[in-house]
Enzyme design. Structure first.
Site, short mmCIF file in Angstrom:
data_model
loop_
_atom_site.label_atom_id
_atom_site.label_comp_id
_atom_site.label_asym_id
_atom_site.label_seq_id
_atom_site.Cartn_x
_atom_site.Cartn_y
_atom_site.Cartn_z
N LYS A 1 0.84 -1.21 0.00
CA LYS A 1 0.00 0.00 0.00
C LYS A 1 0.88 1.26 0.00
O LYS A 1 0.67 2.18 -0.79
CB LYS A 1 -0.93 0.02 1.23
CG LYS A 1 -1.90 -1.16 1.28
CD LYS A 1 -2.87 -1.05 2.45
CE LYS A 1 -2.21 -1.19 3.80
NZ LYS A 1 -1.57 -2.50 4.06
N ARG B 1 -10.95 -0.10 7.24
CA ARG B 1 -10.60 -1.53 7.27
C ARG B 1 -11.77 -2.40 7.72
O ARG B 1 -11.65 -3.62 7.73
CB ARG B 1 -9.47 -1.79 8.27
CG ARG B 1 -8.21 -1.10 7.90
CD ARG B 1 -7.06 -1.67 8.68
NE ARG B 1 -5.93 -0.78 8.49
CZ ARG B 1 -4.68 -1.16 8.48
NH1 ARG B 1 -4.36 -2.40 8.70
NH2 ARG B 1 -3.73 -0.27 8.29
N ARG C 1 -1.55 -9.67 12.48
CA ARG C 1 -2.05 -8.63 11.57
C ARG C 1 -2.65 -9.26 10.32
O ARG C 1 -3.69 -8.80 9.82
CB ARG C 1 -0.90 -7.68 11.18
CG ARG C 1 -0.51 -6.75 12.32
CD ARG C 1 0.88 -6.17 12.14
NE ARG C 1 1.07 -5.44 10.91
CZ ARG C 1 2.25 -5.19 10.36
NH1 ARG C 1 3.37 -5.62 10.92
NH2 ARG C 1 2.34 -4.49 9.25
N ARG D 1 11.90 -5.03 5.71
CA ARG D 1 11.46 -3.63 5.61
C ARG D 1 12.19 -2.74 6.62
O ARG D 1 12.30 -3.07 7.79
CB ARG D 1 9.95 -3.51 5.84
CG ARG D 1 9.53 -2.03 5.99
CD ARG D 1 8.08 -1.78 5.87
NE ARG D 1 7.28 -2.58 6.76
CZ ARG D 1 5.96 -2.70 6.65
NH1 ARG D 1 5.33 -2.09 5.69
NH2 ARG D 1 5.30 -3.44 7.50
N ARG E 1 9.89 -1.45 12.17
CA ARG E 1 8.66 -1.26 12.95
C ARG E 1 8.54 -2.32 14.03
O ARG E 1 8.81 -3.48 13.78
CB ARG E 1 7.44 -1.32 12.00
CG ARG E 1 7.20 -0.01 11.29
CD ARG E 1 6.18 -0.08 10.20
NE ARG E 1 4.96 -0.81 10.50
CZ ARG E 1 3.92 -0.87 9.67
NH1 ARG E 1 3.96 -0.23 8.51
NH2 ARG E 1 2.85 -1.55 9.98
P1 G5P Z 1 -0.40 0.11 8.75
O1 G5P Z 1 0.77 0.97 8.96
O2 G5P Z 1 -1.44 0.54 7.80
P2 G5P Z 1 -0.40 -2.50 7.49
O3 G5P Z 1 -0.11 -3.73 8.29
O4 G5P Z 1 -1.76 -2.35 6.98
O5 G5P Z 1 0.15 -1.33 8.40
P3 G5P Z 1 1.96 -2.16 6.06
O6 G5P Z 1 2.69 -3.14 6.92
O7 G5P Z 1 2.27 -0.72 6.23
O8 G5P Z 1 0.43 -2.40 6.19
P4 G5P Z 1 2.05 -1.90 3.18
O9 G5P Z 1 2.02 -0.42 3.33
O10 G5P Z 1 0.90 -2.55 2.47
O11 G5P Z 1 2.22 -2.64 4.57
O12 G5P Z 1 3.36 -2.37 2.46
P5 G5P Z 1 4.71 -1.56 2.07
O13 G5P Z 1 5.32 -0.95 3.26
O14 G5P Z 1 4.47 -0.71 0.86
O15 G5P Z 1 5.61 -2.80 1.58
C1 G5P Z 1 6.08 -3.74 2.52
C2 G5P Z 1 7.56 -4.05 2.23
O16 G5P Z 1 7.65 -4.71 0.97
C3 G5P Z 1 8.45 -2.80 2.11
O17 G5P Z 1 9.73 -3.09 2.63
C4 G5P Z 1 8.53 -2.57 0.58
O18 G5P Z 1 9.73 -1.90 0.22
C5 G5P Z 1 8.53 -4.01 0.09
N1 G5P Z 1 7.98 -4.22 -1.26
C6 G5P Z 1 6.98 -3.55 -1.89
N2 G5P Z 1 6.77 -4.08 -3.10
C7 G5P Z 1 7.64 -5.13 -3.24
C8 G5P Z 1 7.92 -6.08 -4.27
O19 G5P Z 1 7.30 -6.07 -5.34
N3 G5P Z 1 8.90 -7.00 -4.02
C9 G5P Z 1 9.60 -7.02 -2.85
N4 G5P Z 1 10.55 -7.96 -2.68
N5 G5P Z 1 9.37 -6.13 -1.85
C10 G5P Z 1 8.42 -5.21 -2.05
O20 G5P Z 1 -1.12 -0.16 10.17
C11 G5P Z 1 -0.35 -0.52 11.27
C12 G5P Z 1 -1.26 -0.72 12.47
O21 G5P Z 1 -1.92 0.50 12.77
C13 G5P Z 1 -3.27 0.27 13.21
C14 G5P Z 1 -3.40 -1.25 13.34
O22 G5P Z 1 -3.00 -1.63 14.62
C15 G5P Z 1 -2.38 -1.74 12.28
O23 G5P Z 1 -1.94 -3.07 12.54
N6 G5P Z 1 -4.19 0.83 12.22
C16 G5P Z 1 -5.53 0.80 12.29
N7 G5P Z 1 -6.38 0.33 13.26
C17 G5P Z 1 -7.70 0.42 13.02
N8 G5P Z 1 -8.23 0.94 11.88
C18 G5P Z 1 -7.42 1.45 10.90
N9 G5P Z 1 -7.96 1.96 9.76
C19 G5P Z 1 -6.01 1.39 11.10
N10 G5P Z 1 -4.95 1.78 10.36
C20 G5P Z 1 -3.86 1.43 11.04
MG MG Z 2 2.08 0.91 5.00
#
Ligand code: G5P
Ligand code: MG
Length: 217
Positions: A15, A92, A172, A129, A161
């Site tokens: 994302k 979500r 998660r 990450r 993180r």
């Molecule tokens: P967050 O911060 O929203 P998540 O768990 O939803 O956290 P996260 O972990 O931030 O999502 P992302 O943003 O989908 O993941 O992914 P990203 O960071 O872009 O990519 C992940 C890794 O993969 C990075 O290192 C990137 O460089 C790499 N990558 C990307 N593409 C590729 C690829 O093609 N290949 C490879 N090899 N690598 C790749 O929420 C955190 C917490 O906050 C609370 C909750 O507690 C949640 O758990 N929260 C909420 N609670 C209630 N309601 C809500 N709406 C909430 N929002 C947040």
């Molecule tokens: Mg994120």
């Protein structure tokens, strides 16, 4: 027409990564990541931050009302409620989606894109990450920083993180897959739901861009 886009995707589905790419191609778009907002609250040790810290470490979702209020405040602060915006990680749950709809009124979400990435691919990505407090995200294999463990823009140190450990990641992922069907049904009933998929963000990005571009004028 303004684009009001929600990115729905598992932890590590890309994302944040895809949001940065979309913003580069679409300069009029503004993004809000609820995860980044919560991490900023934690950094500043606010009451919300202290609450968020406990929830996030456990891999649990914060209360729906609190999250909806936070997003509404942020949309108002940036004065973008009637403009184009992208929401990363919100809503979500159907209850968050309903709250958002109530608060947006005539400026409702017009595109929800689910990022469908296989879970086994995700686990490896998260372990590698590293991030900066601005929300900029790196991956030691996929998009490494120019200088190891330093932010490309500020040169400041990167960190991992606290919720990126294997146990919390498992929780998660479980939470995400429990909520996916209900929220998907909600947005399907509004006629705005779409899905893109693949094992890499390079494969997903053109699909996402095409969908977003079809709405943004
Ligand atoms: P967050 O911060 O929203 P998540 O768990 O939803 O956290 P996260 O972990 O931030 O999502 P992302 O943003 O989908 O993941 O992914 P990203 O960071 O872009 O990519 C992940 C890794 O993969 C990075 O290192 C990137 O460089 C790499 N990558 C990307 N593409 C590729 C690829 O093609 N290949 C490879 N090899 N690598 C790749 O929420 C955190 C917490 O906050 C609370 C909750 O507690 C949640 O758990 N929260 C909420 N609670 C209630 N309601 C809500 N709406 C909430 N929002 C947040
Ligand atoms: Mg994120």
């Amino acid at each position: 027409m303004p684009l009001r886009l929600v990115l729905l995707g598992a932890p590590g589905s890309g994302k944040g990564t895809l949001t940065s790419r979309l913003l580069k191609q679409m300069p009029r778009l503004t993004s809000i990541s609820t995860g980044d907002l919560l991490r900023a609250e934690i950094q500043s040790s606010t009451p919300i931050g202290r609450l968020a810290d406990a929830y996030i470490k456990e891999g649990k979702l914060l209360p729906d009302e609190l999250m909806a209020g936070m997003v509404e405040t942020e949309l108002a602060k940036r004065d973008i409620i009637d403009k184009s915006f992208l929401l990363d990680g919100f809503p979500r749950t159907p209850s968050q989606a309903l709250e958002l709809e109530r608060r947006l009124q005539d400026n409702n979400i017009n595109l929800v894109v689910e990022l469908d990435v296989p879970p086994d691919v995700i686990v490896g990505r998260i372990a590698n990450r590293w991030m900066h407090s601005s929300g900029r995200v790196y991956n030691l294999e996929y998009n490494p920083p120019k200088v190891p463990f330093k932010d490309d823009v500020t040169g400041e140190p990167l960190f991992q993180r606290p919720d990126d450990n294997p146990e919390t990641v498992r929780k998660r992922l479980k939470t995400y897959y429990e909520q996916l069907e209900p929220i998907k049904r909600f947005y399907q009933s509004r006629g705005v739901y779409d899905k893109v998929g693949g094992e890499t963000s390079d494969i997903i990005f053109p699909q996402l861009y095409r969908l977003a571009k079809s709405l943004l004028d």
